[in-house]
Design a protein around this motif. Sequence first.
Motif, PDB file in Angstrom:
ATOM      1  N   VAL A 148      -2.013   3.860  -2.636  1.00 48.84           N
ATOM      2  CA  VAL A 148      -2.456   2.479  -2.844  1.00 48.84           C
ATOM      3  C   VAL A 148      -1.290   1.751  -3.492  1.00 48.84           C
ATOM      4  N   ASP A 149      -0.779   0.719  -2.800  1.00 54.39           N
ATOM      5  CA  ASP A 149       0.367  -0.023  -3.335  1.00 54.39           C
ATOM      6  C   ASP A 149      -0.124  -1.365  -3.878  1.00 54.39           C
ATOM      7  N   MET A 150      -0.236  -1.435  -5.219  1.00 53.07           N
ATOM      8  CA  MET A 150      -0.747  -2.650  -5.854  1.00 53.07           C
ATOM      9  C   MET A 150       0.352  -3.688  -6.073  1.00 53.07           C
ATOM     10  N   ILE A 151       1.621  -3.278  -6.021  1.00 58.37           N
ATOM     11  CA  ILE A 151       2.667  -4.204  -6.502  1.00 58.37           C
ATOM     12  C   ILE A 151       3.830  -4.339  -5.520  1.00 58.37           C
ATOM     13  N   CYS A 152       3.500  -4.657  -4.282  1.00 60.67           N
ATOM     14  CA  CYS A 152       4.556  -4.877  -3.288  1.00 60.67           C
ATOM     15  C   CYS A 152       4.631  -6.377  -2.981  1.00 60.67           C
ATOM     16  N   PHE A 153       5.827  -6.946  -3.135  1.00 62.20           N
ATOM     17  CA  PHE A 153       5.952  -8.406  -3.003  1.00 62.20           C
ATOM     18  C   PHE A 153       6.978  -8.856  -1.970  1.00 62.20           C
ATOM     19  N   THR A 154       7.704  -7.897  -1.363  1.00 62.85           N
ATOM     20  CA  THR A 154       8.663  -8.294  -0.323  1.00 62.85           C
ATOM     21  C   THR A 154       8.559  -7.341   0.872  1.00 62.85           C
ATOM     22  N   PRO A 155       8.893  -7.823   2.070  1.00 70.43           N
ATOM     23  CA  PRO A 155       8.870  -6.942   3.237  1.00 70.43           C
ATOM     24  C   PRO A 155       9.844  -5.766   3.068  1.00 70.43           C
ATOM     25  N   GLU A 156      10.960  -5.988   2.373  1.00 70.95           N
ATOM     26  CA  GLU A 156      11.947  -4.917   2.174  1.00 70.95           C
ATOM     27  C   GLU A 156      11.321  -3.777   1.375  1.00 70.95           C
ATOM     28  N   SER A 157      10.562  -4.168   0.367  1.00 74.36           N
ATOM     29  CA  SER A 157       9.890  -3.198  -0.483  1.00 74.36           C
ATOM     30  C   SER A 157       8.897  -2.365   0.338  1.00 74.36           C
ATOM     31  N   ALA A 158       8.150  -3.050   1.198  1.00 75.64           N
ATOM     32  CA  ALA A 158       7.169  -2.352   2.038  1.00 75.64           C
ATOM     33  C   ALA A 158       7.884  -1.401   2.999  1.00 75.64           C
ATOM     34  N   ARG A 159       8.976  -1.882   3.591  1.00 79.92           N
ATOM     35  CA  ARG A 159       9.716  -1.081   4.579  1.00 79.92           C
ATOM     36  C   ARG A 159      10.273   0.194   3.941  1.00 79.92           C
ATOM     37  N   HIS A 160      10.784   0.040   2.730  1.00 77.81           N
ATOM     38  CA  HIS A 160      11.348   1.172   1.993  1.00 77.81           C
ATOM     39  C   HIS A 160      10.314   2.297   1.866  1.00 77.81           C
ATOM     40  N   LEU A 161       9.088   1.909   1.538  1.00 82.82           N
ATOM     41  CA  LEU A 161       8.023   2.891   1.326  1.00 82.82           C
ATOM     42  C   LEU A 161       7.553   3.495   2.655  1.00 82.82           C
ATOM     43  N   VAL A 162       7.426   2.627   3.662  1.00 85.50           N
ATOM     44  CA  VAL A 162       6.952   3.110   4.970  1.00 85.50           C
ATOM     45  C   VAL A 162       7.931   4.137   5.534  1.00 85.50           C
ATOM     46  N   GLU A 163       9.218   3.866   5.418  1.00 90.10           N
ATOM     47  CA  GLU A 163      10.215   4.819   5.949  1.00 90.10           C
ATOM     48  C   GLU A 163      10.076   6.177   5.281  1.00 90.10           C
ATOM     49  N   ALA A 164       9.792   6.167   3.979  1.00 92.01           N
ATOM     50  CA  ALA A 164       9.684   7.437   3.242  1.00 92.01           C
ATOM     51  C   ALA A 164       8.377   8.165   3.540  1.00 92.01           C
ATOM     52  N   LEU A 165       7.320   7.402   3.864  1.00 93.62           N
ATOM     53  CA  LEU A 165       5.986   8.012   3.950  1.00 93.62           C
ATOM     54  C   LEU A 165       5.484   8.210   5.378  1.00 93.62           C
ATOM     55  N   ARG A 166       6.243   7.733   6.359  1.00 93.98           N
ATOM     56  CA  ARG A 166       5.780   7.834   7.754  1.00 93.98           C
ATOM     57  C   ARG A 166       5.483   9.300   8.126  1.00 93.98           C
ATOM     58  N   GLY A 167       4.277   9.516   8.650  1.00 96.64           N
ATOM     59  CA  GLY A 167       3.908  10.878   9.050  1.00 96.64           C
ATOM     60  C   GLY A 167       3.498  11.768   7.890  1.00 96.64           C
ATOM     61  N   ARG A 168       3.475  11.206   6.691  1.00100.34           N
ATOM     62  CA  ARG A 168       3.212  12.032   5.492  1.00100.34           C
ATOM     63  C   ARG A 168       1.895  11.690   4.809  1.00100.34           C
ATOM     64  N   VAL A 169       1.281  10.533   5.146  1.00103.45           N
ATOM     65  CA  VAL A 169       0.048  10.143   4.442  1.00103.45           C
ATOM     66  C   VAL A 169      -1.078   9.883   5.431  1.00103.45           C
ATOM     67  N   GLN A 170      -2.315  10.132   4.956  1.00103.58           N
ATOM     68  CA  GLN A 170      -3.479   9.849   5.812  1.00103.58           C
ATOM     69  C   GLN A 170      -3.836   8.372   5.790  1.00103.58           C
TER      70      GLN A 170
END
Length: 317
Positions: free
Chosen positions: A76-98
């Motif tokens: 649960v990401d409560m504190i994401c405020f930029t697309p760059e921030s979201a992209r950073h997390l998605v790249e790390a978590l792709r295929g790793r979270v339900q």
Amino acid sequence: MRIVVIGGTGHVGTYLAPRLVEAGHEVIIISRAQRQPYQPHGAWKQVQLITADRAAEEAADTFGMRVRELRPDVVVDMICFTPESARHLVEALRGRVQHFLHCGTIWVHGPSVAPPIAETQPRRPFGEYGVNKAAIEAFLLAEARRGDFPATCLHPGHIVGPGWAPLNPAGHFNPQVFATLARGEELALPNLGMETVHHVHADDVAQAFTQAIAHWSGSVGESFHVVSPAALTLRGYAESMAGWFGQEAHLRFLPWEEWRQTVSDGEARATWDHIAHSPNCSIEKARRLIGYTPRYSSLQGVYEAVSWLIAHNVVEI
Ligand SMILES: NC(=O)c1ccc[n+]([C@@H]2O[C@H](COP(=O)([O-])OP(=O)(O)OC[C@H]3O[C@@H](n4cnc5c(N)ncnc54)[C@H](OP(=O)(O)O)[C@@H]3O)[C@@H](O)[C@H]2O)c1
């Protein structure tokens, strides 16, 4: 499930972490440990707290890996405020979270066309905050709908609860507006007082997150408004608050340019931001797909928040 909440000790986290623990999940919260939850709850003993500064770790390109190494089923990401921030997390978590849940805002909408606004209304955001949140939403939903990343976006209204000042009937955050109404004194409102605000209690926001997690197939690839059942006009809000204090509202209506001279620059900016949006959002989709059932009307949420301000002598009546 093992659930990591990024920024889970604030307004929403105060209610979300206990709800997740009670539902039987293992809860890990990442924050800078600069603040405590607003309410005590025994469930916090079972929450693992991890101290980290997201901004600093993102700059060092290590934040996504930190979250991934916690092996979460859900983030649960409560504190994401930029697309760059979201992209950073998605790249790390792709295929790793339900499941990945992003906390957005109803500011993804600009001026409404046919209120109450549905999630399907084309986005016309304005202001850096709303524009960025709408870009994050577009990015995450596209990732989810391509089947690459199981994301859900939840868009709260003005969050209220005991412990902080709610958005007031003049459209800003100075709690003395409540004291003015409590004393039966005159309150000036901009324009005709018919512009709208749309609150939500923090516990109802927490409920929406837990419901979205529990209704995975209905929530992945979707965004949901998370607000009370109905918005308020500034005028109706002021009249109802005065009535709650046992007073009649003495309201005066001023054209915007005149009204803004009666308040500080910060208050005028806050009010302008709220009335320019005049949010009025539908929760029909959240009711239907994830069983969201808010416990609080807008006024009930505000009454609880103002009771706290009175008990703590912030508002003297
Ligand atoms: N407030 C509203 O009325 C409202 C309305 C609509 C949408 N939203 C959305 O709600 C979300 C915010 O939720 P909230 O109101 O529950 O948050 P909040 O009360 O502002 O709490 C923020 C949380 O994040 C942590 N945090 C802040 N900066 C951090 C950093 N750099 N690294 C790690 N942790 C950090 C804080 O703890 P520490 O300070 O200890 O780090 C705290 O746990 C945002 O996405 C916002 O857009 C809010």
